[in-house]
Design a protein around this motif. Structure first.
Motif, PDB file in Angstrom:
ATOM      1  N   GLU A  15       0.815  -1.220   0.000  1.00  0.00           N
ATOM      2  CA  GLU A  15       0.000   0.000   0.000  1.00  0.00           C
ATOM      3  C   GLU A  15       0.843   1.261   0.000  1.00  0.00           C
ATOM      4  N   ASN A  16       1.990   1.233   0.702  1.00  0.00           N
ATOM      5  CA  ASN A  16       2.776   2.446   0.872  1.00  0.00           C
ATOM      6  C   ASN A  16       3.971   2.536  -0.072  1.00  0.00           C
ATOM      7  N   VAL A  17       4.078   1.657  -1.061  1.00  0.00           N
ATOM      8  CA  VAL A  17       5.201   1.694  -2.007  1.00  0.00           C
ATOM      9  C   VAL A  17       4.689   2.143  -3.362  1.00  0.00           C
ATOM     10  N   TRP A  47      15.807   0.691  -3.759  1.00  0.00           N
ATOM     11  CA  TRP A  47      15.115   1.890  -3.249  1.00  0.00           C
ATOM     12  C   TRP A  47      13.608   1.680  -3.357  1.00  0.00           C
ATOM     13  N   PHE A  48      12.926   2.010  -2.257  1.00  0.00           N
ATOM     14  CA  PHE A  48      11.461   1.983  -2.223  1.00  0.00           C
ATOM     15  C   PHE A  48      10.981   3.404  -1.895  1.00  0.00           C
ATOM     16  N   LEU A  49      10.092   3.952  -2.719  1.00  0.00           N
ATOM     17  CA  LEU A  49       9.652   5.342  -2.562  1.00  0.00           C
ATOM     18  C   LEU A  49       8.153   5.378  -2.280  1.00  0.00           C
ATOM     19  N   SER A  50       7.793   6.246  -1.314  1.00  0.00           N
ATOM     20  CA  SER A  50       6.378   6.442  -0.975  1.00  0.00           C
ATOM     21  C   SER A  50       6.076   7.942  -0.973  1.00  0.00           C
ATOM     22  N   TYR A  51       4.986   8.337  -1.619  1.00  0.00           N
ATOM     23  CA  TYR A  51       4.628   9.754  -1.682  1.00  0.00           C
ATOM     24  C   TYR A  51       3.897  10.232  -0.425  1.00  0.00           C
ATOM     25  N   LYS A  52       3.897   9.389   0.613  1.00  0.00           N
ATOM     26  CA  LYS A  52       3.183   9.769   1.848  1.00  0.00           C
ATOM     27  C   LYS A  52       4.062  10.543   2.828  1.00  0.00           C
ATOM     28  N   ASP A  65       8.005  -3.184  10.422  1.00  0.00           N
ATOM     29  CA  ASP A  65       7.508  -4.354   9.688  1.00  0.00           C
ATOM     30  C   ASP A  65       7.810  -4.240   8.197  1.00  0.00           C
ATOM     31  N   GLU A  66       7.604  -3.033   7.665  1.00  0.00           N
ATOM     32  CA  GLU A  66       7.884  -2.819   6.236  1.00  0.00           C
ATOM     33  C   GLU A  66       9.365  -2.977   5.943  1.00  0.00           C
ATOM     34  N   VAL A  67      10.212  -2.429   6.817  1.00  0.00           N
ATOM     35  CA  VAL A  67      11.660  -2.553   6.622  1.00  0.00           C
ATOM     36  C   VAL A  67      12.078  -4.022   6.665  1.00  0.00           C
ATOM     37  N   ARG A  68      11.505  -4.762   7.622  1.00  0.00           N
ATOM     38  CA  ARG A  68      11.846  -6.180   7.760  1.00  0.00           C
ATOM     39  C   ARG A  68      11.452  -6.956   6.491  1.00  0.00           C
ATOM     40  N   PHE A  69      10.229  -6.686   6.010  1.00  0.00           N
ATOM     41  CA  PHE A  69       9.750  -7.382   4.816  1.00  0.00           C
ATOM     42  C   PHE A  69      10.580  -6.999   3.580  1.00  0.00           C
ATOM     43  N   LEU A  70      10.813  -5.703   3.402  1.00  0.00           N
ATOM     44  CA  LEU A  70      11.548  -5.248   2.217  1.00  0.00           C
ATOM     45  C   LEU A  70      13.020  -5.661   2.269  1.00  0.00           C
ATOM     46  N   SER A  71      13.567  -5.855   3.462  1.00  0.00           N
ATOM     47  CA  SER A  71      14.940  -6.357   3.597  1.00  0.00           C
ATOM     48  C   SER A  71      15.046  -7.795   3.072  1.00  0.00           C
ATOM     49  N   ILE A  72      13.959  -8.552   3.273  1.00  0.00           N
ATOM     50  CA  ILE A  72      13.921  -9.924   2.750  1.00  0.00           C
ATOM     51  C   ILE A  72      14.058  -9.904   1.224  1.00  0.00           C
ATOM     52  N   LEU A  73      13.420  -8.898   0.601  1.00  0.00           N
ATOM     53  CA  LEU A  73      13.526  -8.782  -0.851  1.00  0.00           C
ATOM     54  C   LEU A  73      14.978  -8.525  -1.266  1.00  0.00           C
ATOM     55  N   GLY A  74      15.671  -7.699  -0.499  1.00  0.00           N
ATOM     56  CA  GLY A  74      17.083  -7.444  -0.777  1.00  0.00           C
ATOM     57  C   GLY A  74      17.908  -8.703  -0.679  1.00  0.00           C
ATOM     58  N   THR A  75      17.599  -9.533   0.328  1.00  0.00           N
ATOM     59  CA  THR A  75      18.311 -10.812   0.478  1.00  0.00           C
ATOM     60  C   THR A  75      18.080 -11.709  -0.734  1.00  0.00           C
ATOM     61  N   GLN A  76      16.839 -11.742  -1.251  1.00  0.00           N
ATOM     62  CA  GLN A  76      16.523 -12.578  -2.393  1.00  0.00           C
ATOM     63  C   GLN A  76      17.253 -12.110  -3.661  1.00  0.00           C
ATOM     64  N   VAL A  77      17.399 -10.797  -3.815  1.00  0.00           N
ATOM     65  CA  VAL A  77      18.191 -10.278  -4.943  1.00  0.00           C
ATOM     66  C   VAL A  77      19.624 -10.788  -4.864  1.00  0.00           C
ATOM     67  N   ALA A  78      20.199 -10.739  -3.644  1.00  0.00           N
ATOM     68  CA  ALA A  78      21.572 -11.210  -3.452  1.00  0.00           C
ATOM     69  C   ALA A  78      21.703 -12.694  -3.781  1.00  0.00           C
ATOM     70  N   ILE A  79      20.721 -13.495  -3.319  1.00  0.00           N
ATOM     71  CA  ILE A  79      20.739 -14.934  -3.592  1.00  0.00           C
ATOM     72  C   ILE A  79      20.665 -15.190  -5.100  1.00  0.00           C
ATOM     73  N   ALA A  80      19.772 -14.447  -5.782  1.00  0.00           N
ATOM     74  CA  ALA A  80      19.615 -14.618  -7.228  1.00  0.00           C
ATOM     75  C   ALA A  80      20.905 -14.280  -7.958  1.00  0.00           C
ATOM     76  N   ILE A  81      21.543 -13.175  -7.592  1.00  0.00           N
ATOM     77  CA  ILE A  81      22.806 -12.777  -8.224  1.00  0.00           C
ATOM     78  C   ILE A  81      23.883 -13.811  -7.940  1.00  0.00           C
ATOM     79  N   SER A  82      23.923 -14.304  -6.698  1.00  0.00           N
ATOM     80  CA  SER A  82      24.905 -15.318  -6.327  1.00  0.00           C
ATOM     81  C   SER A  82      24.733 -16.588  -7.169  1.00  0.00           C
TER      82      SER A  82
END
Length: 563
Positions: free
Chosen positions: A49-51, A141-146, A153-170
């Motif tokens: 909702e906020n991204v 980068w995640f941007l919100s116009y709010k 909670d959002e940081v924790r969830f979005l950090s997981i996405l960063g980890t998955q990018v690293a795994i994919a690149i690896s």
């Protein structure tokens, strides 16, 4: 237990996040491409909702830049201005250098925001570092116009996405490294195979000079007798010429055997081949060494065998390696050395060739490994274990099979099976390619382009005897000049010539007069020198016999008449 509406909404949101993470993990592990993984991550984040906007930057270490690799909902103006961010500008490099999450409530007020980011207006901004092997390799980068900080909670969830990018690149890097390693291994294997072939050629060299000098000596002797003695009767003169012809054929077999070793390991053009002819050439090539080693060779070659589709030089190489292996095995036997070569046909359209020696044989352990690369029972320096592996690879590439039958103390038999050509049958004396049964009645005009005067004169003598009109040009330029003055039905052209080679002459004639390759016969001893645009069935290989020349020319004219 009752759940309030607000708690229910939280549970639904958590479930939605969990489902997004599962989808991303599935994409990462299937890993069709990095682009596919980036797309899954961006789409999942954009569903929040906020991204409102997502960008993935990765570090280009060589250029010292952060490069925008994937994005969602990013304006064209920003893409044009900030797709590459040089070190050490802006908040992107701040995250890369610190390795820490950067959560900015209003980017407009942050002094480190660049001009392109500032022009996006007031917005909240969350930067998640992407780690690989303990090193920051990028930022999401995640941007919100709010205009607010992202929640824990959002940081924790979005950090997981960063980890998955690293795994994919690896994983991608690992796959690329494995592919490169596989390419390196394949290249090394090819080099080792070629090295083994050249090593085998080196072992054969001592006998090659003897083999060529043996038939060459009577050629020189009989030629001198024919030139110096005018009192020879016709019967003796014919006998001497037949001797010379037989010796020349023997030298031809030796040269063809050497050519089969000069080729690379890839499968070249295939053609209908008479297996008996290949066997005879190989045994002829080793005749001197086999006699020297006191090895009796017994031929049991079936008649009327079906032809097989094969590259003759590679088939010779495979059979030669089996014969060399038998020679080595028989060298361990004191007396009564024997090699039996049989050919025949089995049900199911398979031509079978077997090589049986009465040497010391092999144990079951050796039999199981005999076709493995680098496996050898020879003492150091005598071989690197690739000879029979080459046999296996060549036969496999021809759609055939090879096996060995052996016991200790009872010799060994190598059996090669090759699929036959439907409807093609050998004559028992070798397949005469291009033979034509229907006599060609219409005689035509032939232009012979050959820089070797003796070869040109010989072709003219043969074809004029057949009733053709023949003109011989010494090179391509003379031929083109003649073609301006006269029309020829067929051009017989050497490939390697000074001034203008056969390939260039063909292209010139084709461009000027629209002549197809059907009106050309190319003569060469090295088919590799022929242009790839020219069909190999238009080739007459040197050295060729008078009968082969007649057959090729007559069949060419017959095809032209039918058209």
């Amino acid at each position: 237990m009752e759940v309030s509406y607000s708690e229910f909404e939280v549970l639904l949101e958590e479930r939605k996040k969990l489902e997004s993470i599962i989808r991303i993990i599935e994409r990462v592990h299937s890993l069709k491409s990095l682009k596919d993984v980036y797309s899954a991550i961006i789409d999942s984040a954009a569903e929040l909702e906020n991204v409102d906007m997502v960008m993935i930057y990765l570090v280009d270490e060589e250029r010292k830049e952060a490069v925008l690799e994937a994005w969602k909902n990013v304006p064209e103006d920003y893409l044009r201005r900030a797709s590459r961010i040089p070190y050490p500008r802006g908040v992107t490099w701040k995250v890369i250098n610190s390795g820490e999450v950067l959560n900015i409530p209003d980017a407009q007020k942050d002094p480190d925001i660049g001009p392109a980011g500032r022009d996006l207006g007031h917005h909240g901004l969350l930067g998640i570092p992407v780690f690989l092997d303990g090193k920051v390799i990028g930022v999401i980068w995640f941007l919100s116009y709010k205009e607010r900080e992202f929640s824990e909670d959002e940081v924790r969830f979005l950090s997981i996405l960063g980890t998955q990018v690293a795994i994919a690149i690896s994983k991608t890097k690992m796959i690329e490294d494995l592919r490169e390693y596989a390419r390196m291994l394949e290249s090394t294997r090819e080099q080792l195979i070629q090295a083994e072939k050249m090593a085998s050629l080196g072992r054969l060299t001592s006998g090659i000079a003897h083999e060529i000098n043996n038939p060459l000596t009577p050629v020189l002797g009989y030629c001198e007798l024919l030139l110096s003695r005018g009192d020879l009767d016709e019967e003796r003169r014919r006998k001497y010429i037949e001797f010379i012809y037989g010796c020349a054929q023997r030298i031809d077999r030796i040269v063809k055997g050497l050519l089969s070793y000069s080729r690379g390991s890839k499968l070249l053009e295939v053609e209908p081949v008479d297996v008996n002819s290949v066997v005879e050439r190989v045994l002829g090539f080793r005749e001197y060494q086999l006699n020297l080693a006191d090895i009796e060779v017994i031929r049991d070659l079936g008649s009327g065998l079906p032809l097989v589709m094969a590259n003759p030089t590679q088939l010779e190489q495979a059979f030669l390696n089996i014969v060399l292996n038998a020679e080595h095995a028989l060298g361990l036997k004191d007396e009564g050395r024997r090699l039996v070569v049989r050919t025949g046909v089995r049900d199911g359209g398979v031509v079978e060739v077997s090589f049986s020696d009465n040497g010391p044989g092999m144990s079951k352990e050796v039999v199981d490994k005999v076709f493995e690369p680098f496996f050898t029972t020879k003492s150091g320096g005598e071989g690197n274990g690739l000879g029979l592996f080459i046999v296996y690879e060549v036969i496999r590439r021809h759609g055939g099979r090879v096996r060995v039958e052996s016991e200790e103390g009872r010799g060994a038999t190598f059996v090669v099976e090759l699929p036959c050509v439907e409807g093609g049958v050998s004559t028992g004396k070798g397949n005469k390619e291009g033979e034509i049964k229907e006599k060609v009645k219409q005689r035509g005009r032939v232009l012979v382009v050959e820089d070797e005067e003796l070869i040109g004169d010989m072709i003219r003598e043969v074809l004029e005897g057949e009733g053709y009109f023949v003109f011989v040009a010494q090179n391509g330029r003379v031929a083109l000049k003649r073609l301006e003055e006269e029309v020829f039905d067929l051009i017989i052209c050497d490939v390697k010539m000074p001034c203008m080679d056969g390939n260039k002459l063909y292209r010139e004639v084709k461009d000027r007069y629209g002549v197809s390759e059907d009106r050309f016969i190319f003569i060469t001893g090295d088919i590799e020198s022929l242009s790839s645009e020219i069909s190999r069935d238009r080739v007459l290989k040197k050295p060729f016999t008078v009968e082969e020349l007649r057959s090729k020319v007559n069949s060419s004219f017959y095809r032209l008449i039918k058209k």
